[in-house]
Each structure stands twice: as structure tokens, then as C-alpha cells.
Design a protein around this motif. Structure first.
Motif, PDB file in Angstrom:
ATOM      1  N   LEU A 278     -14.452  -1.354   3.171  1.00 20.76           N
ATOM      2  CA  LEU A 278     -14.564   0.038   2.725  1.00 20.76           C
ATOM      3  C   LEU A 278     -13.349   0.453   1.902  1.00 20.76           C
TER       4      LEU A 278
ATOM      5  N   ILE B  87      -7.443   8.245   5.705  1.00 23.83           N
ATOM      6  CA  ILE B  87      -7.924   7.872   4.358  1.00 23.83           C
ATOM      7  C   ILE B  87      -9.423   8.153   4.237  1.00 23.83           C
TER       8      ILE B  87
ATOM      9  N   TYR C 270     -11.049  10.728  -7.901  1.00 21.97           N
ATOM     10  CA  TYR C 270      -9.768  10.302  -7.297  1.00 21.97           C
ATOM     11  C   TYR C 270      -8.713   9.927  -8.343  1.00 21.97           C
TER      12      TYR C 270
ATOM     13  N   SER D 127     -14.686  -4.419  13.172  1.00 24.52           N
ATOM     14  CA  SER D 127     -14.282  -3.114  12.633  1.00 24.52           C
ATOM     15  C   SER D 127     -13.174  -3.274  11.593  1.00 24.52           C
TER      16      SER D 127
ATOM     17  N   VAL E  11     -14.090  -0.697  -1.446  1.00 22.48           N
ATOM     18  CA  VAL E  11     -15.087   0.170  -2.102  1.00 22.48           C
ATOM     19  C   VAL E  11     -14.397   1.430  -2.635  1.00 22.48           C
ATOM     20  N   ILE E  12     -13.500   1.998  -1.823  1.00 20.46           N
ATOM     21  CA  ILE E  12     -12.816   3.234  -2.232  1.00 20.46           C
ATOM     22  C   ILE E  12     -11.895   2.965  -3.430  1.00 20.46           C
TER      23      ILE E  12
ATOM     24  N   ALA F  93     -18.765   6.240   1.957  1.00 12.96           N
ATOM     25  CA  ALA F  93     -17.701   5.261   2.236  1.00 12.96           C
ATOM     26  C   ALA F  93     -16.598   5.892   3.093  1.00 12.96           C
ATOM     27  N   GLY F  94     -16.256   7.131   2.769  1.00 14.75           N
ATOM     28  CA  GLY F  94     -15.217   7.824   3.540  1.00 14.75           C
ATOM     29  C   GLY F  94     -15.649   8.033   4.984  1.00 14.75           C
TER      30      GLY F  94
ATOM     31  N   PHE G 218      -6.427   4.670   8.636  1.00 16.02           N
ATOM     32  CA  PHE G 218      -7.758   4.535   8.032  1.00 16.02           C
ATOM     33  C   PHE G 218      -8.617   5.775   8.284  1.00 16.02           C
TER      34      PHE G 218
ATOM     35  N   LEU H 156     -13.481  -2.076   7.778  1.00 16.04           N
ATOM     36  CA  LEU H 156     -12.489  -1.150   7.214  1.00 16.04           C
ATOM     37  C   LEU H 156     -11.890  -1.728   5.926  1.00 16.04           C
TER      38      LEU H 156
ATOM     39  N   PHE I 157      -5.715  -7.619   9.211  1.00 14.29           N
ATOM     40  CA  PHE I 157      -6.921  -7.216   8.479  1.00 14.29           C
ATOM     41  C   PHE I 157      -7.219  -8.305   7.453  1.00 14.29           C
TER      42      PHE I 157
ATOM     43  N   SER J 213     -12.943   3.338  12.044  1.00 13.81           N
ATOM     44  CA  SER J 213     -11.557   3.391  12.544  1.00 13.81           C
ATOM     45  C   SER J 213     -11.545   3.836  14.019  1.00 13.81           C
TER      46      SER J 213
ATOM     47  N   THR K 153     -11.101  10.838   1.787  1.00 12.61           N
ATOM     48  CA  THR K 153     -12.025  10.356   0.749  1.00 12.61           C
ATOM     49  C   THR K 153     -13.338  11.144   0.799  1.00 12.61           C
ATOM     50  N   ALA K 154     -13.874  11.304   2.010  1.00 13.70           N
ATOM     51  CA  ALA K 154     -15.142  12.031   2.153  1.00 13.70           C
ATOM     52  C   ALA K 154     -14.963  13.506   1.779  1.00 13.70           C
TER      53      ALA K 154
ATOM     54  N   LEU L  61     -13.781   3.061  -6.503  1.00 14.68           N
ATOM     55  CA  LEU L  61     -14.324   4.371  -6.912  1.00 14.68           C
ATOM     56  C   LEU L  61     -13.383   5.116  -7.867  1.00 14.68           C
TER      57      LEU L  61
ATOM     58  N   SER M  45      -2.736   1.740  12.433  1.00 14.68           N
ATOM     59  CA  SER M  45      -3.589   1.426  11.272  1.00 14.68           C
ATOM     60  C   SER M  45      -4.935   2.146  11.407  1.00 14.68           C
TER      61      SER M  45
ATOM     62  N   MET N  32     -15.676   4.800   6.853  1.00 16.42           N
ATOM     63  CA  MET N  32     -14.314   4.354   7.159  1.00 16.42           C
ATOM     64  C   MET N  32     -13.780   5.093   8.390  1.00 16.42           C
TER      65      MET N  32
ATOM     66  N   LEU O  48      -1.147  -6.831   9.728  1.00 13.46           N
ATOM     67  CA  LEU O  48      -1.877  -6.024  10.705  1.00 13.46           C
ATOM     68  C   LEU O  48      -3.198  -6.695  11.096  1.00 13.46           C
TER      69      LEU O  48
END
Lengths: 151, 501
Positions: free
Chosen positions: B172, A17, B191, B165, B175-176, A39-40, A14, B169, B432, A47, A21-22, B179, A10, A43, B430
Motif C-alpha cells: 500500500l 500515513i 499529493y 500485514s 501504491v500511495i 489505499a489510505g 502507517f 502495508l 518490512f 496497521s 492519505t484517505a 499516486l 511502525s 493502510m 523493521l
């Protein structure tokens, strides 16, 4: 699969991703790029500890203290439920909402092990009537038309 | 501002509003009584149905479901030792032993009264504290709102779950997700991958239903087909008068309600924490702590009033600042946005009828519990436990499908909901937390818009973010939350090293 392997995979997912994204965000127009890049990048950054901790744990063959839950408890029922959902969504526009929903309830109840025909039929009929009353009569919401009424 | 509060009472007492309160409370008790279904899922499913309704009717349903489900969760907790909602875990400690001792009636009555008292205290706290806080937040500009959004997002990400963390994650990721679509300020596509469907972005409601309603149903589908009904548990004897309950539990109710209110205001802390803290405090202060866990009604009184007192108070930061204290509060924000209302201090001046009317509705639904949650009604509600899971799964999935389809009349939304459902299921497995994802979707755009507005006003001077006194206060609070979590993590690591783990 042990939790540390799950954390590693995972974490890598991340990281990918976040980086993607960035990377894509840098091409956005002026200040529209601030948050996507931020944000990218964050993240990707967050990770890293996950990847680091799980890698160390795997390399030292140390089990994590977190209780491990199976990824899927009963794969057969899980996949059957998803498959029934997909068939339901595909059939919905052409067969009609009430017919497809009734068939979906009958089929999935059968797949999940309900073997009392009267109970299944009774609940299905009652539930569909309730939905018809609510959506067609009270709320007057347009739902996919039944195939036998479409012509 | 308190004048507006009293002016909104007739709005909350309108016929349509009253009907929505009764229907919502009944639905909430039923949903809460069904293990596997939770208030978040119920409200998420109900929101699409309220598009055409007046906002006060929609919010009435939300208030009813919320307060009703908190009590409903106690029914299987007491009768079957299965908490109907996560907040009802502490109720099982003494509830089920009481049922085994033939005192199920008294246990249910205590739970009903305690939920009602907790809900009433919480609603009163919302009515008094929210308008005052809203007045303070009128001094906030885009910079402060940016920090408020960041504070809400980060504090929930680090407070929910065990791993900072993972929480970050998840936030975030939210947030993505937020977007995707056309950027509201520049009009540029982000995107969308050239797909027409993504141009409008992801509908908040579809994301919510997918992340929160689909995973529990998939988990239910994986279990063996069985109903939760157990005939032995339903042989309950009648209980004594209500006045006796008041005399016996008023101290516990007062203490637990205050704990619940305080926990509710904190972002990230839920009803289960309020219930456990209240239970522990009641046990600590009791003259007979050894009887706790063996069927002491004070345990139920503490747990139920604690978890219900969290309900309305969690709305205080949501309505005044736009940062939700818990997931139901996030859904209330969603409900307000669906009806074209923007949460924040302006809500109190622009739509006082709605915001104050909602506060009254929270109070009225807590009171309604006493009428609708009586012994006969409770036994009737408990019958929903007869429903086999093999039928509960498809009927809930049909409800989700119709709820999501009616949003845009687009079948594609159903596939997107299922995809988010799978993401939610996977994230859950997982380890999260899911709450930060939803808050990321909600607060991400708020943070971005206010950041860009600040930059526009200050002509790209980044120092403006750190120089205003209110912003500095919020940054200090944020640092406090982060440092406390860091300290907690270090202490726990040191303790485990000390134990040689």
C-alpha cells in the motif's frame, strides 16, 4: 530496541500515513478519489493488527520470535556516509561532476578506513577515467560542468 | 505467434545486441561475484544509461546482467562460503567444502554448466509458454486487468516475508507513492503539496535505485573495511571434461530446471527458494544423501540449475500480464516502459521484435555463460573480491548519482533517491519486505486506471467487477492464495502453541 516496540511505532506511523492519505484523498475530483481513499483506508486497517499484536506483546512482556537486527549497525560510519553524500550532492552542480566525484571517493574511502594512498588514488583515477570515457565520450551525456571550465 | 519468435532471432543477433549481451553477461558475473551487490541493484543502476539506446540493446544488457549475476553469485559462494547473491546460499553447502578439499575447479565448472543449463531451460519455457498465455490474455478487458494487478500485488505482499500485514502495508505504501503527481485521467494534482517537483510524480527508476541500491551500500559502509579476498581459496586444481559433467548431472539438471521454472512463474517466489527446493529434492533422491553438505558436486548442480531456471520463467507473467514474478522482472517492466512499451498481450503484437528478441537474448546469455564463465575467466572474475569495501561504497554511490542525475538532469533527484534509500533501509530493519513497495508503485497505477476505465464503461456499476467469468476466475485464485497463507499462519501458530512457545 526490541522488535515489538519497533512494530508498534511502525504500525502507528502507517496508521497516520494511511489516515492522512484517505483524508486528503476525499477532496480529490470525483473518481480520482477512489484509490487514494481506498489505499489510505486499507493502510490504516492493516496497521491495526500490527499495533494490536505489538501492544499485547509489550503489555505481556513477551519477546517476539523474530530475530532483532540493530536499527543501525555502526552509527558513526552510517552518519558519515550520509553526510559525505549530502556534501557531494550540494557541491556537484557548482564544482562539477568529475572533480566532485573524485573528491567524494577519496574522502569517503578515507572516512571508511582505507589507508593505502596508492590504492585509493589508483582506483579513483581509473574509475573517473572510465566514467569520463563512458559518459563524456561514448554516451555524450550532459553532466555538471567542472568549475575550472565554466568560465 | 511462433513465426514471430523465429523472425525476432535476427534482431537478437544484430551486432549491437550481441555486444550488449557480452557486456551485460560480463558485468553480471562481476556484480554477482561481489557480495553486497545484487542483480536488482545492477540493473536499476544500468537502466538510466540505456535511455538513448534501442530497446533491444537495453534489454540485452538486462538479460546479460541477470543470467550472468546468477552464476557470478556462485563464485564467492564456492571460494569463500559467502553467497554473492541470495540465490547462491544453497551453493555454499557443497561448494565451499569442495574448495576445502582442493576441488574448487570442479565446483566452479559444475556451477557454470548448471547455471547455463538452468538458464537455457528457463528461456525455452519463456519462449513456449509466454506466447500461449499472451493469446489467452487477449480476451482480457479493463476489469480483468484490474484484478490481475490486484492479484499480483496481493499475492506478492502475502507471499514475500513472514507477516501478511507487513507485506500489505509495504504494498500500500508503494501504491500511495505511485499516486503522487498529476492524475492521468482527470488531470488533477494529487499529493503534490504545491511543489513543482512532485507534479510529475516520482520517477520509477529513482524510487527503484533508492529502495534497492542505496540500502545495501549503506550496510556495506557500516562494516569494517576489508576485501573478501582469501588467497587459500584460490588454490584450485583443474577439473575434468565437460562430457563427464553432462553424463553425471543430466538428471539433476532436468529435475532442478523444472523446479526452477515452476517457482519462477509463481509471483513472489525467488531464485533462493528454487535453489533450496532443488537442492532438497536432489538430496532426497540421491543414493548417498549423507555426502550432501560435505562436498558433493550434485548439490551444486541442483542449486545452480534451480536458481538460474527461475530467471527467464519469472518473465512469463510480466511480459504477458504485466505482473512481475520477481524484482528483476519488475525492472524489465520498468525498462520496457522507459522505452515507451506497455507490457501485456498487446506487446506481442505491437512490438514482437522486442519481446521475442528479449526471449532469444535470455537464451543466448545463458549459452554465453559457457563461453565467458570458463575456468580462466572465473579466476579473473574472482579477483574483484580484492576490492576493499571502503572503495566499493563510494564508487557505487557515484555510479548511482550519475545514473539518477542523467534521468532528468536535476540534482533534486539525488536527494529524493537518498530519501528513498533511507526509507528502504528503515523498512528493511523493521522487517518490512521491500518487493511489495516496488510492485505497488508499478501495479498501483495499472489497477487504478483499469478500475476507473471499468467504471466508465459500466457507468459506475460496481457489479461489473464481479460478474465477468475471467474476473471470477482471478478472484478465486486470489482467494486461494489468501486462504492458503491464512491456513499456513494458523498451522504455524498452532504448532508453536503445541510446543509451548
Amino acid at each position: 530496541m526490541p522488535m515489538n516496540y519497533r512494530d508498534l511505532f511502525s504500525g502507528i506511523a502507517f496508521l497516520i500515513i494511511g489516515t492522512a492519505t484517505a483524508w486528503m484523498g476525499k477532496d480529490f475530483y470525483a473518481d480520482a478519489a477512489y484509490v487514494p481513499i481506498g489505499a489510505g483506508a486499507l493502510m490504516g486497517l492493516f496497521s491495526l493488527p500490527l499495533i494490536w499484536r505489538s501492544s499485547v506483546s509489550i503489555l505481556t512482556s513477551r519477546a517476539t520470535s523474530q530475530p532483532v537486527m540493530a536499527l543501525v549497525d555502526h552509527p558513526g560510519r552510517f552518519v558519515a556516509t550520509l553526510a559525505c553524500c549530502l556534501v557531494y550532492y550540494v557541491a556537484l552542480p557548482s564544482v562539477g561532476f568529475y572533480t566532485t566525484s573524485a573528491l567524494f571517493i577519496l574522502l569517503l574511502a578515507l572516512v571508511l578506513g582505507e589507508r593505502r594512498p596508492l590504492v585509493v588514488l589508483g582506483i579513483t583515477l581509473g574509475f573517473i577515467t572510465l566514467l569520463y570515457g563512458l559518459f563524456a565520450v561514448v554516451l555524450k551525456r550532459p553532466l555538471p560542468v567542472e568549475f575550472f571550465l565554466a568560465y | 505467434m511462433f513465426a514471430s519468435l523465429f523472425q525476432a532471432l535476427p534482431v537478437a543477433l544484430q551486432f549491437g545486441s550481441l555486444i550488449s549481451l557480452v557486456v551485460g553477461t560480463l558485468a553480471g558475473i562481476l556484480i554477482g561475484a561481489l557480495p553486497g551487490l545484487n542483480p536488482v541493484m545492477a540493473i536499476a543502476l544500468m537502466l538510466p544509461l540505456t535511455y538513448g539506446f534501442d530497446p533491444i540493446i537495453a534489454l540485452g544488457l538486462v538479460a546479460g546482467i541477470y543470467n550472468g549475476s546468477m552464476y557470478g553469485g556462485a563464485i564467492p559462494a564456492i571460494l569463500l562460503k559467502i553467497p554473492g547473491t541470495p540465490a547462491a546460499i544453497a551453493t555454499t553447502f557443497d561448494g565451499y567444502p569442495m574448495t576445502r578439499n582442493g576441488q574448487g575447479g570442479l565446483a566452479l565448472k559444475t556451477a557454470c554448466w548448471s547455471s547455463a543449463v538452468g538458464g537455457i531451460v528457463s528461456a525455452l519455457a519463456l519462449m513456449t509458454l509466454a506466447p500461449m498465455l499472451a493469446r489467452v490474455t487477449l480476451a482480457f478487458g479493463p476489469t480483468e486487468y484490474f484484478w490481475v494487478a490486484i492479484f499480483g500485488l496481493v499475492s506478492i505482499a502475502v507471499l514475500v516475508g513472514k507477516d501478511i500485514s507487513k507485506g500489505m502495508l509495504a504494498a500500500l505504501l508503494g501504491v500511495i507513492i505511485g499516486l503522487v503527481g498529476i492524475d492521468a485521467i482527470s488531470g488533477a494534482e494529487r499529493y503534490t503539496f504545491g511543489t513543482l517537483y512532485l507534479v510529475g510524480g516520482f520517477e520509477l527508476l529513482i524510487v527503484l535505485i533508492g529502495l534497492y541500491a542505496v540500502p545495501p551500500v549503506l550496510e556495506m559502509a557500516e562494516k569494517r573495511n576489508e576485501s573478501y579476498f582469501n588467497a587459500d581459496s584460490f588454490r584450485v586444481t583443474a577439473s575434468g571434461g565437460s562430457l563427464g559433467l553432462l553424463r553425471r548431472h543430466w538428471k539433476t539438471w532436468s529435475r532442478s530446471s523444472l523446479i526452477g521454472v515452476a517457482v519462477g512463474i509463481l509471483p513472489g517466489a525467488g531464485g533462493n527458494l528454487a535453489a533450496l527446493l532443488s537442492y532438497n529434492e536432489a538430496k532426497r533422491r540421491a543414493p548417498d544423501p549423507d555426502t550432501f553438505g560435505t562436498g558433493n558436486p550434485t548439490g551444486i548442480a541442483a542449486a545452480e540449475s534451480g536458481n538460474s531456471a527461475d530467471n527467464a520463467s519469472a518473465m512469463i507473467p510480466s511480459l504477458t500480464l504485466g505482473i512481475p514474478g520477481n524484482l528483476v522482472a519488475a525492472l524489465v517492466l520498468g525498462a520496457l516502459m522507459i522505452h515507451g512499451l506497455q507490457p501485456g498481450p498487446q506487446l506481442f503484437t505491437r512490438s514482437p521484435d522486442v519481446v521475442f528478441g528479449f526471449m532469444w537474448q535470455m537464451l543466448l546469455t545463458a549459452m554465453l555463460l559457457l563461453l565467458l564463465g570458463g575456468m580462466v575467466a572465473t579466476r579473473l572474475f574472482a579477483q574483484v573480491l580484492r576490492m576493499p569495501t571502503a572503495l566499493l561504497v563510494p564508487t557505487t554511490l557515484v555510479l548511482m548519482a550519475v545514473g539518477v542525475y542523467t534521468v532528468n538532469g536535476n540534482v533534486m533527484d539525488l536527494y529524493v533517491m537518498l530519501a528513498f534509500g533511507l526509507v528502504g533501509y528503515l523498512l528493511n530493519r523493521l522487517a518490512f519486505p521491500l518487493a511489495p513497495v516496488v510492485l505497488g508503485v508499478l501495479l498501483g497505477p495499472m489497477a487504478e486506471q483499469n478500475l476507473r476505465l471499468s467504471m466508465l464503461i459500466s457507468q459506475n456499476d460496481w457489479t461489473t467487477l464481479f460478474t465477468r467469468p475471467i474476473s471470477q476466475g482471478i478472484i478465486a485464485l486470489l482467494a486461494l492464495v489468501l486462504l492458503s497463507q491464512l491456513w499456513k499462519a494458523l498451522r504455524s501458530r498452532r504448532q508453536s502453541q503445541h510446543r509451548g512457545i
